[in-house]
Design a protein around this motif. Structure first.
Motif, PDB file in Angstrom:
ATOM      1  N   ILE A   9      45.778  29.943  47.991  1.00  0.00           N
ATOM      2  CA  ILE A   9      44.961  30.718  48.915  1.00  0.00           C
ATOM      3  C   ILE A   9      44.389  29.793  49.986  1.00  0.00           C
ATOM      4  CG2 ILE A   9      42.964  32.240  49.174  1.00  0.00           C
ATOM      5  CD1 ILE A   9      45.270  33.452  47.594  1.00  0.00           C
ATOM      6  N   SER A  27      47.715  37.402  49.881  1.00  0.00           N
ATOM      7  CA  SER A  27      47.387  37.489  48.455  1.00  0.00           C
ATOM      8  C   SER A  27      47.039  38.899  48.032  1.00  0.00           C
ATOM      9  CB  SER A  27      46.195  36.575  48.139  1.00  0.00           C
ATOM     10  OG  SER A  27      45.035  36.988  48.843  1.00  0.00           O
ATOM     11  N   GLN A  29      50.443  41.981  46.944  1.00  0.00           N
ATOM     12  CA  GLN A  29      51.406  41.856  45.860  1.00  0.00           C
ATOM     13  C   GLN A  29      51.464  43.136  45.035  1.00  0.00           C
ATOM     14  OE1 GLN A  29      50.461  38.356  43.547  1.00  0.00           O
ATOM     15  NE2 GLN A  29      51.781  37.082  44.797  1.00  0.00           N
ATOM     16  N   MET A  50      48.068  33.419  51.903  1.00  0.00           N
ATOM     17  CA  MET A  50      48.593  32.345  51.074  1.00  0.00           C
ATOM     18  C   MET A  50      49.333  31.339  51.947  1.00  0.00           C
ATOM     19  SD  MET A  50      50.004  34.432  47.724  1.00  0.00           S
ATOM     20  CE  MET A  50      51.265  35.306  48.674  1.00  0.00           C
ATOM     21  N   SER A  67      55.726  39.944  46.633  1.00  0.00           N
ATOM     22  CA  SER A  67      54.878  39.870  47.820  1.00  0.00           C
ATOM     23  C   SER A  67      55.507  40.702  48.933  1.00  0.00           C
ATOM     24  CB  SER A  67      54.729  38.423  48.289  1.00  0.00           C
ATOM     25  OG  SER A  67      54.140  38.374  49.570  1.00  0.00           O
TER      26      SER A  67
END
Length: 346
Positions: free
Chosen positions: A212, A249, A252, A235, A261
């Motif tokens: 992250i 992030s 997903q 990310m 993702s």
């Protein structure tokens, strides 16, 4: 200590000229006038240190207000001009809407340089300027169909490109055509772009924790921090000191027990097929969530399925592919996943 005093907030009006906008913005930044709001702002008053309020849709499509201090906005402008080696009097052109921080930043950078802003938002006639800022969609159009815009970009000393991922094909084509592009990464919460060509601007720090991206610096808005750091929803990784964005992030899904993702799927499809795709999920009794793709291209399902399977494995094979007439966008050109879900998920 959080300021408790309140400051009046006025809304920038669509009918205002650039000169009127600039005057109101200068007053907001200097503290001699009320704070200035852009877009659909509901607040009538803000904290005493807030100078600019913008709305951002984020990844969910739901608008929220971002409150920026004069210090944050000016730190961003000064750092950008410094990176570009901009000098007092260098001009900027405005090609972006002022409902977005990227458009506002053009005005602020010009204020910092005591220079002119040429407004080309609603015309296809351009004049030479030193700098400008655009989104990838505008760059693509310049490269493929808008010759006058192409010339405008070629004549500029540098062209900032941000707001959405830039495909490697368009990046390479722009460089080959003599456009000095500078890719930018940032968001409303960071007063716009704070990473240029993968490099943090002056005063900006970046770190990666569990993939992250965290950011720190004087350009941050009034946002929640973790030990002084702003946790983004993106990310990435640092490669040879440069930030490389790998996805988000918060997008997903889990299909058949495998994480997927959506932004990574989109990026690979966009670059391989040189078009815009939206990946999204539908609830599924067997898979939990099933991967779906929306595109304006006439492509056999097997073509997309084989590409994704070879790239990521069998779990990334889409269960549905939807041909749509157009890809909806939000803000300054980001594909609007929320709108596609609203249309296609029953």
């Amino acid at each position: 200590m959080v300021p408790t005093a309140k400051r009046e907030l006025i809304h920038a009006q669509d009918q205002w000229s650039i000169a009127q906008l600039r005057t109101a913005l200068e007053s907001a930044l200097s503290g001699s006038g009320p704070a200035l709001g852009f877009g659909e702002i509901s607040s009538a008053n803000v904290s005493s240190d807030v100078a600019v309020v913008v709305t951002t849709s984020g990844s969910t499509g739901k608008a929220k207000e971002i409150h920026l201090s004069a210090a944050a906005v000016m730190a961003s402008a000064k750092a950008a001009n410094r990176y570009l080696n901009a000098e007092i009097g260098n001009s900027w052109s405005l090609l972006l809407p002022l409902t977005h921080i990227a458009g506002i930043n053009v005005l602020v950078r010009a204020i910092e340089l005591k220079s002119e802003v040429k407004d080309f938002r609603n015309t296809n006639e351009y004049a030479k300027v030193d700098f400008t800022a655009i989104v990838p969609t505008q760059l693509h159009r310049a490269l493929t169909s808008e010759s006058k815009l192409l010339k405008h970009l070629q004549d500029a000393t540098a062209v900032l490109v941000g707001g959405a991922p830039l495909s490697s094909d368009d990046r390479n084509a722009a460089l080959a055509r003599g456009i000095n592009i500078v890719t930018t990464y940032g968001m409303s919460e960071t007063s716009g772009g704070c990473i240029y060509n993968g490099t943090p601007l002056n005063g900006v720090d970046v770190k990666i924790i569990e993939n992250i991206i965290y950011l720190r610096g004087p350009m941050l808005a009034e946002v929640a921090l973790e030990d002084g750091w702003f946790r983004t929803s993106d990310m990435g990784q640092l490669e040879n000191g440069k930030l490389v964005i790998s996805g988000r992030s918060d997008d997903q899904i889990i299909s058949g027990g495998e994480k997927i993702s959506l932004s990574t799927i989109e990026r690979e499809l966009n670059e391989n097929f040189n078009s815009i795709f939206i990946a999204f999920a539908k609830p599924d009794q067997e898979w939990g969530e099933r991967l779906c793709i929306a595109t304006t291209l006439e492509l056999p399902q097997d073509t997309i399925s084989h590409f994704l399977k070879n790239k990521f494995g069998g779990h990334a094979t889409p269960k549905e592919i939807h041909k749509v007439d157009e890809i909806p966008v939000v803000g300054i050109g980001k594909p609007d996943r929320a709108k596609i879900i609203e249309r296609l998920v029953k």
